[in-house]
Design a protein around this motif. Structure first.
Motif: not given
Length: 655
Positions: A6-8, A56-60, A70-71, A88-92
């Motif tokens: 996801g980062h890549f 990928a972030l949501m999966y985490a 972040l998680v 997933t989107w409840g943060n900066h």
């Protein structure tokens, strides 16, 4: 492994956006078809890459991968699945990734559905859209990376802010961002038109559906946020003129003005420069809202309030894009001469008045929002600008807008006859005055807001219905309504929704009743004719909270209407309480009950509100959104629908 991918993918999306920004722009300038054609696959690739990164972030979050910082900061293994997803989107960082995902989505949609656009304009639109994306990719990668790893992963997380653990607020940010970021494509169209030096009726038709879509999403997002504040925060209000509320409201006002102004460009090829300016300002105020929410310069109950360094980065983005676009506008405005001529009494003039009222009211909100910051910086004075200022300064513009809206919607293009329209609307005006007078007669010792709101609401709804009624012709053939363009049906529906919204706001503010008392278990008490009985207060264990829950019976004239269960929750991980109001929703009123703390005498604090017409606020919001969706479904709004036909006809050889 998935998070690394996801980062890549995020970094790869950034590089693709750089290519999309540079190559099509050069191609459009040099008229190189191959270079311009690169914009479409680049836009699609960018969207797929950032979409994978967000997934990928949501999966985490879903799998509670506490190796991601972040998680850890925004989730917990005991949290319900819905709030793991919304975390997933409840943060900066996560919300900024959602921001660029939607930015890429609108760019990809412009590529997919913009095949009828001139090649140079399409290439420039996608290049400008990519330029905005490049700035935000850089912001995320270098200052707000959501994929930062923990050196030593903890056993569990710190949980999401309990105020965000609610269905209303889980869906509120995505809709709001679809509106916020959706205005970026209007900005891209405006800048591309300035680069080309051409704005015509076709441009107005192209930009309208994008503006309309952004406006609809903003309307839904603001409505969800207002509803959440109403039932979740426990004070029973639906709007508090909070800086973050204002941050979404200002672009909404500009989007409404842009939508109406684009109509004049399409129909009459007038107001070109003004429409371009509105497109720039609408997205500019979206960026201002982003700065307000994320810089920490203004205090809000639901701002991210991050460190000022990030705020400076966003401020630089704001200055570069808005300032650059306004500079380009100043250089090219003289070339956008209006062709259409119209009289003082005409629909064009009514739309100009509409634009001015919406734009000025947005600037009023902006001044009230940032003035405390300006006063502290320049005069070293701490000021608080609250609802009294906004109500006094903003309301008059909405009153005038409500008065002229039915007249402007029915008057003819180019040169109209005000007397004929006024005669048609006279029965509606008399009815609205009568209803306002009835409201005045029924209330005693209360403000004028209720009767005025009833008059305006009835005037708007009646005007919208009259507009449709006149379309049935002298024979009053109702079947003609089914053959009307959906844009016309949508316009009347949205105006009627605004009238219902006015009725709800006026009724709630003018006629609300409040009762605060200490009640013993088993005690009954009267509030505005209703009988409430506190049956019990018990402790309830939730999935990730402990609740103090009241059991209250609501009755009227001996008839039980509802069993209400107000709660006061405490989230042990986050160490934060929340209030869950119990509400008996009815067509004409809400009964709103909140349970408070236990007192020394063994009683419990119970707050009760009687809220007339409260549901009309959100009903009006939904009807306005429905009107926008009806207009958006109009086949005439397909991007440059007439352009292909014209080209096809031109391609047929003369015999």
């Amino acid at each position: 492994m998935i998070t690394e991918l996801g980062h890549f993918a995020l970094i790869l999306a950034f590089l693709v956006a750089v290519v999309q920004m540079v190559v099509p722009l050069i191609g459009a300038h040099k008229r190189w078809p191959g270079w311009m054609a690169m914009a479409e696959p680049a836009a699609t690739t960018q969207f797929l890459l950032v979409g994978f990164s967000f997934a990928a972030l949501m999966y985490a979050f879903i799998t509670s991968d506490f190796s991601l910082s972040l998680v850890v900061q925004n989730s917990h293994s005991a949290k319900p699945m819905l709030y793991k997803i919304s975390g997933t989107w409840g943060n900066h960082e996560g919300s900024m990734l959602l921001w660029v995902l939607i930015l890429a989505l609108f760019g990809a949609m412009a590529a997919w559905f913009g095949s009828n656009l001139p090649e140079t304009l399409r290439a420039r639109v996608l290049a400008v859209q990519a330029a905005v994306a490049v700035a935000f990719y850089a912001f995320i990668i270098w200052t707000s990376n959501p994929f930062t790893r923990m050196a030593v992963p903890p056993f569990d997380g710190q949980d999401l802010n309990p105020l965000l653990q609610d269905p209303g607020l889980a869906f509120h940010p995505p809709f709001l961002y679809l509106g916020y970021v959706g205005l970026s494509i209007c900005f891209s169209f405006a800048v591309a038109a300035l680069i080309e030096g051409r704005v015509d009726a076709a441009w107005g038709r192209w930009v309208r559906p994008w503006t309309l879509a952004a406006w609809v999403f903003l309307t839904i997002g603001i409505g969800l946020g207002s509803w959440w504040a109403y039932y979740e925060l426990g004070w029973g209000g639906f709007w508090f003129w909070d800086p973050v509320e204002n941050a979404s409201f200002m672009p909404w006002l500009f989007a409404a003005a842009l939508l109406h102004s684009a109509i004049v460009v399409e129909k009459r090829e007038a107001l070109k420069a003004w429409t371009i300016l509105l497109a720039i300002l609408a997205f500019g105020f979206s960026l201002i809202g982003t700065f307000i929410v994320r810089s920490g310069v203004l205090t809000s109950v639901h701002a991210f309030a991050n460190d000022p360094e990030r705020g400076v980065f966003i401020l630089m983005i704001l200055v570069f894009f808005t300032g650059g676009a306004l500079t380009l506008f100043a250089m090219r405005a003289h070339s956008m001469q209006a062709k259409g001529v119209f009289g003082v009494v005409s629909r064009e003039s009514a739309l100009v008045a509409n634009n001015i009222l919406l734009a000025v009211s947005s600037f009023v909100v902006f001044v009230g929002t940032v003035w405390p910051l300006v006063a502290e910086m320049l005069f070293d004075r701490k000021l608080s600008v609250g609802p009294p200022f906004f109500n006094a300064a903003f309301t008059p513009f909405m009153l005038i807008l409500g008065l002229i809206l039915p007249l402007g919607a029915m008057i003819s293009w180019k040169r109209g006859k005000l007397g004929r329209v006024a005669k048609t609307l006279l029965p509606v005006f008399v009815l609205a005055v009568a209803l306002g007078g009835l409201a005045w007669a029924m209330q005693t010792g209360r403000s004028l807001l209720g009767p005025v709101g009833v008059f305006l609401g009835a005037w708007l709804v009646g005007g919208a219905l009259t507009d449709l009624w006149t379309r049935t012709g002298r024979s009053r053939d109702l079947s003609r309504l089914a053959r009307l363009p959906r844009a016309d049906l949508g316009k009347s529906t949205a105006h009627a929704g605004l009238g219902i919204l006015f009725l709800g706001v006026a009724g709630l503010i003018a006629w609300e009743q409040e009762d605060i008392r200490v009640a013993q278990v088993g005690e009954s008490f009267e509030v505005a004719g209703f009988t409430l009985t506190l049956n019990d207060v018990r402790r309830v264990q939730g999935p990730n909270y402990v609740s103090t829950m009241g059991d209250i019976t609501l009755a009227l004239d001996g008839t039980v209407l509802a069993e209400l269960f107000p709660e006061k929750r405490n989230y042990p991980v986050a160490q934060m309480p929340t209030t869950e109001a119990a509400i008996d929703y009815r067509f004409m009123r809400d009964v709103y009950v909140v349970i408070g703390d236990r007192q020394e005498n063994g009683g419990w604090v119970v707050r009760t509100y009687i809220k007339p017409l409260a549901n009309w606020i959100w009903a009006g919001t939904l009807i306005m959104s429905l009107g926008g969706l009806l207009s958006l479904s109009d086949r005439r709004f397909r991007v440059a629908a007439g352009a292909r036909k014209s080209r096809d006809k031109a391609a047929v050889p003369a015999e």
